[in-house]
Design an enzyme around this catalytic site. Structure first.
Site, PDB file in Angstrom:
ATOM      1  N   GLU A  97       0.971  -1.402  -0.150  1.00 16.33           N
ATOM      2  CA  GLU A  97       0.007   0.048   0.136  1.00 16.33           C
ATOM      3  C   GLU A  97       1.112   1.156   0.089  1.00 16.33           C
ATOM      4  O   GLU A  97       0.302   2.297  -0.475  1.00 16.33           O
ATOM      5  CB  GLU A  97      -0.802  -0.145   1.174  1.00 16.33           C
ATOM      6  CG  GLU A  97      -1.987  -1.025   0.994  1.00 16.33           C
ATOM      7  CD  GLU A  97      -1.680  -2.398   1.558  1.00 16.33           C
ATOM      8  OE1 GLU A  97      -0.559  -2.590   1.741  1.00 16.33           O
ATOM      9  OE2 GLU A  97      -2.726  -3.133   1.612  1.00 16.33           O
TER      10      GLU A  97
ATOM     11  N   PHE B 151     -12.079  -6.949  13.769  1.00 21.46           N
ATOM     12  CA  PHE B 151     -11.041  -7.301  13.070  1.00 21.46           C
ATOM     13  C   PHE B 151     -10.609  -6.261  11.808  1.00 21.46           C
ATOM     14  O   PHE B 151     -11.401  -5.549  11.224  1.00 21.46           O
ATOM     15  CB  PHE B 151     -11.404  -8.666  11.986  1.00 21.46           C
ATOM     16  CG  PHE B 151     -10.250  -9.194  11.201  1.00 21.46           C
ATOM     17  CD1 PHE B 151      -9.165  -9.487  11.615  1.00 21.46           C
ATOM     18  CD2 PHE B 151     -10.466  -9.074   9.762  1.00 21.46           C
ATOM     19  CE1 PHE B 151      -8.070  -9.944  10.736  1.00 21.46           C
ATOM     20  CE2 PHE B 151      -9.498  -9.435   8.792  1.00 21.46           C
ATOM     21  CZ  PHE B 151      -8.333  -9.896   9.362  1.00 21.46           C
ATOM     22  N   GLN B 152      -9.399  -5.855  11.881  1.00 19.70           N
ATOM     23  CA  GLN B 152      -8.787  -4.843  10.861  1.00 19.70           C
ATOM     24  C   GLN B 152      -9.389  -3.364  11.115  1.00 19.70           C
ATOM     25  O   GLN B 152      -9.430  -2.680  10.241  1.00 19.70           O
ATOM     26  CB  GLN B 152      -8.717  -5.384   9.420  1.00 19.70           C
ATOM     27  CG  GLN B 152      -8.044  -6.503   9.268  1.00 19.70           C
ATOM     28  CD  GLN B 152      -7.781  -6.922   7.806  1.00 19.70           C
ATOM     29  OE1 GLN B 152      -8.486  -6.598   6.719  1.00 19.70           O
ATOM     30  NE2 GLN B 152      -6.546  -7.255   7.368  1.00 19.70           N
TER      31      GLN B 152
ATOM     32  N   LYS C 109     -17.892  -0.039   5.519  1.00 22.93           N
ATOM     33  CA  LYS C 109     -18.148  -1.108   4.594  1.00 22.93           C
ATOM     34  C   LYS C 109     -19.650  -0.847   4.031  1.00 22.93           C
ATOM     35  O   LYS C 109     -20.098  -0.988   3.169  1.00 22.93           O
ATOM     36  CB  LYS C 109     -17.842  -2.440   5.056  1.00 22.93           C
ATOM     37  CG  LYS C 109     -17.974  -3.380   3.824  1.00 22.93           C
ATOM     38  CD  LYS C 109     -17.351  -4.792   4.345  1.00 22.93           C
ATOM     39  CE  LYS C 109     -17.554  -5.783   3.384  1.00 22.93           C
ATOM     40  NZ  LYS C 109     -16.784  -6.949   3.891  1.00 22.93           N
TER      41      LYS C 109
ATOM     42  N   MET D 123      24.576   8.107   2.879  1.00 20.13           N
ATOM     43  CA  MET D 123      24.350   9.473   3.389  1.00 20.13           C
ATOM     44  C   MET D 123      24.460   9.304   4.927  1.00 20.13           C
ATOM     45  O   MET D 123      25.143  10.135   5.573  1.00 20.13           O
ATOM     46  CB  MET D 123      22.690  10.188   3.226  1.00 20.13           C
ATOM     47  CG  MET D 123      22.662  11.566   3.647  1.00 20.13           C
ATOM     48  SD  MET D 123      23.901  12.622   2.902  1.00 20.13           S
ATOM     49  CE  MET D 123      23.053  13.475   1.624  1.00 20.13           C
TER      50      MET D 123
HETATM   51  C1  LIG Z   1      12.547   5.494   5.764  1.00 18.76           C
HETATM   52  C2  LIG Z   1      13.519   6.188   6.046  1.00 18.76           C
HETATM   53  N1  LIG Z   1      14.264   5.544   6.774  1.00 18.76           N
HETATM   54  C3  LIG Z   1      15.504   5.994   7.169  1.00 18.76           C
HETATM   55  C4  LIG Z   1      16.079   7.220   6.640  1.00 18.76           C
HETATM   56  C5  LIG Z   1      17.379   7.931   7.024  1.00 18.76           C
HETATM   57  N2  LIG Z   1      18.432   7.755   5.860  1.00 18.76           N
HETATM   58  C6  LIG Z   1      18.376   8.885   5.185  1.00 18.76           C
HETATM   59  S1  LIG Z   1      19.539   8.881   4.029  1.00 18.76           S
HETATM   60  C7  LIG Z   1      19.847   7.345   4.432  1.00 18.76           C
HETATM   61  C8  LIG Z   1      20.862   6.328   3.752  1.00 18.76           C
HETATM   62  C9  LIG Z   1      20.431   6.084   2.476  1.00 18.76           C
HETATM   63  O1  LIG Z   1      21.096   4.864   1.891  1.00 18.76           O
HETATM   64  P1  LIG Z   1      20.922   4.497   0.263  1.00 18.76           P
HETATM   65  O2  LIG Z   1      19.701   4.241  -0.075  1.00 18.76           O
HETATM   66  O3  LIG Z   1      22.109   3.312   0.188  1.00 18.76           O
HETATM   67  O4  LIG Z   1      21.324   5.739  -0.552  1.00 18.76           O
HETATM   68  P2  LIG Z   1      22.746   6.582  -0.555  1.00 18.76           P
HETATM   69  O5  LIG Z   1      22.725   7.613   0.454  1.00 18.76           O
HETATM   70  O6  LIG Z   1      23.943   5.628  -0.388  1.00 18.76           O
HETATM   71  O7  LIG Z   1      22.758   7.186  -1.902  1.00 18.76           O
HETATM   72  C10 LIG Z   1      19.164   6.864   5.546  1.00 18.76           C
HETATM   73  C11 LIG Z   1      19.294   5.561   6.089  1.00 18.76           C
HETATM   74  C12 LIG Z   1      15.257   7.838   5.499  1.00 18.76           C
HETATM   75  N3  LIG Z   1      15.591   8.955   5.085  1.00 18.76           N
HETATM   76  N4  LIG Z   1      14.123   7.050   5.367  1.00 18.76           N
END
Ligand SMILES: Cc1ncc(C[n+]2csc(CCOP(=O)(O)OP(=O)(O)O)c2C)c(N)n1
Length: 566
Positions: free
Chosen positions: A51, A113-114, A163, A474
């Site tokens: 979803e 439920f749900q 529903k 990052m």
């Molecule tokens: C749903 C979610 N969880 C955690 C984060 C924190 N976060 C920001 S950037 C990042 C790393 C992303 O790594 P990757 O997808 O390998 O991309 P890269 O930075 O290596 O290009 C994280 C964990 C986020 N932005 N969104």
């Protein structure tokens, strides 16, 4: 008048609103709605595999087309899975309507439920929401939802439908006038304020336009280009505004903020008049607020009065739709025969740009992400670009030359990993024959990779590029810079077989280590009639620079060491 069921009303309303595609996932509380979806012939329904993907896809459909995106899900977990998508659309003011099934009225409050308090949960993540307990309310609610989603400051609207309401018969009169006493967005800017603003532009020695997502949302790109050309006043763009100006426009100082260009951040720091156009002063742009545009008189143009002076005090507010305000301002400036005064200021900025242009150090030993991005731009210059969240997102923002509005869809305000793959599907359905490129990290791609199945089932062709640094890049960068290189839980060197994953979902996969391999695979992907997954192994420790440390003033940038390199 003939009576129809609540579910039929939903389909009729979608027809009236000219919705052509709906993303969703069925379940018990939505069964009546799905039975009607099965019979209708007005719109295409795309069965996603999660979803969250339905909402991200609807969101990107909206970003690319300018129309309202639509998603349908069931109650309980079906609904809770949509929250990240709603929050993403809400932060970036994206128009969409989410319809969720709810347990029957008689079961609400019984821990059925749900059952979940869906409107209670969605409230902080949407512009407005409704629980429709009576069939008589449903036509009005549907109509209001679309109106609210696409008017004023746009945003997601959630409608929760028990529903029994989707089964009961009622009168459907969609043509009735919409009366909403308490909701009256201001579209036209105050004429006196606009006249004064024209005066401010004339007087300023170091004026600057600060363009935000509102420029894209209100389709104001053409007027803004004209305004910049007429006044010769430079502009910076936020991530959400990329493409408002052409990337090769000399007056476009590129993206500002945490990973903005040196010249953009210096312009913000040294301007004497800052005209914010549909931007909301996000902390990723302002840095330390007490140091932000300290020498400037601040003009704040925004359709949402509650945004004005929320973060940075505006000396001069103009409430209104960006396109209307900018058009009125243009008329005023033309009437007064505006003469540009910005020559000296532009010289200063040119010098800043030449000292620290956006650069990276290329290599023939290891692939650099910036090279990959530039190569894509060379081979598919007009492509629509989707990104996930992380370093790759910022490199794309810095190095892909965006030249038209709605060219980019990215999760700006929330930064939701897992956005890009489902978003690419929504984008492709909106732009049809155009090329859609999805840039993701090796972390984020795994968050919604199941949507390759949706791509395969419906033949939705996208090019998906993993810029794979075997890290949560990052976060690794922050750990390198601010946490003593303690790479706590960010090492992703144990990798899945991306080729097998792609093939398992009926798509084509490539592993790529060299420039030559990349160019060849990308050209094949452009020609392919299947979706492709390009796993591009890049330099593990490449950083995104410039970088403003969190909470620092934006003129305090960590800069790349190299000069004058491409
Ligand atoms: C749903 C979610 N969880 C955690 C984060 C924190 N976060 C920001 S950037 C990042 C790393 C992303 O790594 P990757 O997808 O390998 O991309 P890269 O930075 O290596 O290009 C994280 C964990 C986020 N932005 N969104």
């Amino acid at each position: 008048m003939k009576q129809i069921s609540g579910s039929q009303m939903i389909c009729e309303a979608l027809k009236e609103e000219k919705v052509s595609v709906v993303f969703g996932y069925p379940g018990g509380a939505a069964l009546n709605i799905y039975d009607e979806i099965y019979k209708q012939k007005y719109f295409k329904h795309i069965l996603v595999r999660h979803e969250q993907a339905a909402v991200h896809a609807a969101d990107a459909y909206a970003r690319m087309s300018g129309e309202v995106g639509v998603a349908v899900v069931t109650s309980g977990p079906g609904f809770t899975n949509t929250i990240t998508g709603l929050a993403t659309a809400y932060s970036d003011s994206i128009p969409l309507v989410l319809i969720s099934g709810q347990v029957a009225n008689s079961l609400i409050g019984t821990d059925a439920f749900q059952e979940i308090d869906a409107v209670g949960i969605s409230r902080p993540c949407v512009k407005h929401n409704y629980l429709v307990t009576h069939i008589e309310e449903l036509p009005r609610v549907l109509k209001e939802a679309f109106y609210l989603a696409r008017s004023g400051r746009k945003g997601p609207i959630h409608i929760d439908i028990p529903k029994d309401v989707s089964a009961i018969l009622g009168h459907f009169d969609y043509s009735k006038e919409l009366v909403m006493k308490t909701y009256k967005p201001t579209f036209k800017g105050n004429a006196k304020q606009i006249k004064k603003l024209a005066g401010l532009l004339k007087e300023a020695k170091r004026p600057l336009f600060y363009l935000g997502g509102g420029c894209i949302a209100s389709n104001a790109s053409e007027s803004i280009r004209e305004l910049v050309k007429l006044t010769q006043i430079p502009a910076v763009e936020t991530l959400m505004a990329l493409g408002t100006l052409r990337s090769d426009d000399k007056l476009n100082l590129k993206m500002a903020g945490m990973h903005g260009s040196y010249v953009a951040n210096m312009a913000l720091s040294e301007c004497d008049l800052l005209v914010s156009v549909g931007a909301r002063f996000d902390d990723r742009i302002t840095g330390k607020t007490s140091e932000f545009a300290k020498q400037a008189k601040i003009v704040h143009i925004d359709i949402d009065p509650s945004s004005i002076s929320k973060i940075i005090n505006a000396h001069f507010p103009v409430v209104g739709d960006v396109e209307q305000v900018v058009s009125e301002l243009l008329n005023e400036l033309k009437k007064e025969k505006f003469i540009p005064q910005s020559k000296e200021w532009l010289e200063i900025l040119k010098r800043y740009d030449s000292i620290y242009p956006l650069v990276y150090e290329d290599s023939d030993e290891v692939l650099k992400p910036q090279w990959v991005i530039k190569e894509c731009a060379k081979l598919a210059p007009e492509a629509r670009i989707i990104t996930d969240v992380g370093q790759h997102q910022m490199w794309v923002a810095q190095f892909y030359p965006f030249n038209y509005p709605r060219q980019l869809a990215t999760s700006g305000g929330q930064g939701a990993m897992g956005y890009s793959l489902p978003a690419a599907l929504g984008a492709k359905l909106a732009v049809k024959e155009e090329v859609v490129i999805n840039f993701a990290g090796d972390g984020g791609i795994l968050m919604n990779i199941q949507e390759l199945m949706t791509a395969y089932e419906y033949g939705i062709k996208t090019i998906n590029i993993i810029l794979n640094n075997a890290f949560l890049g990052m976060v690794r960068q922050w750990q390198s810079m601010f946490y003593n290189e303690n790479f706590s839980e960010t090492d992703l060197s144990l990798q899945p077989d991306f080729i097998k994953i792609a093939e398992g979902f009926g798509c084509k996969g490539y592993n790529i280590h060299t420039k030559k391999e990349f160019t060849k695979a990308f050209k094949e992907a452009l020609k392919s009639d299947k979706s492709t997954l390009l796993n591009v192994v890049i330099d593990r420790f490449e950083d995104v620079l410039p970088m403003v440390p969190a909470g620092a003033a934006i003129y305090n940038m960590i800069l790349p060491k190299l000069k004058d390199k491409k």
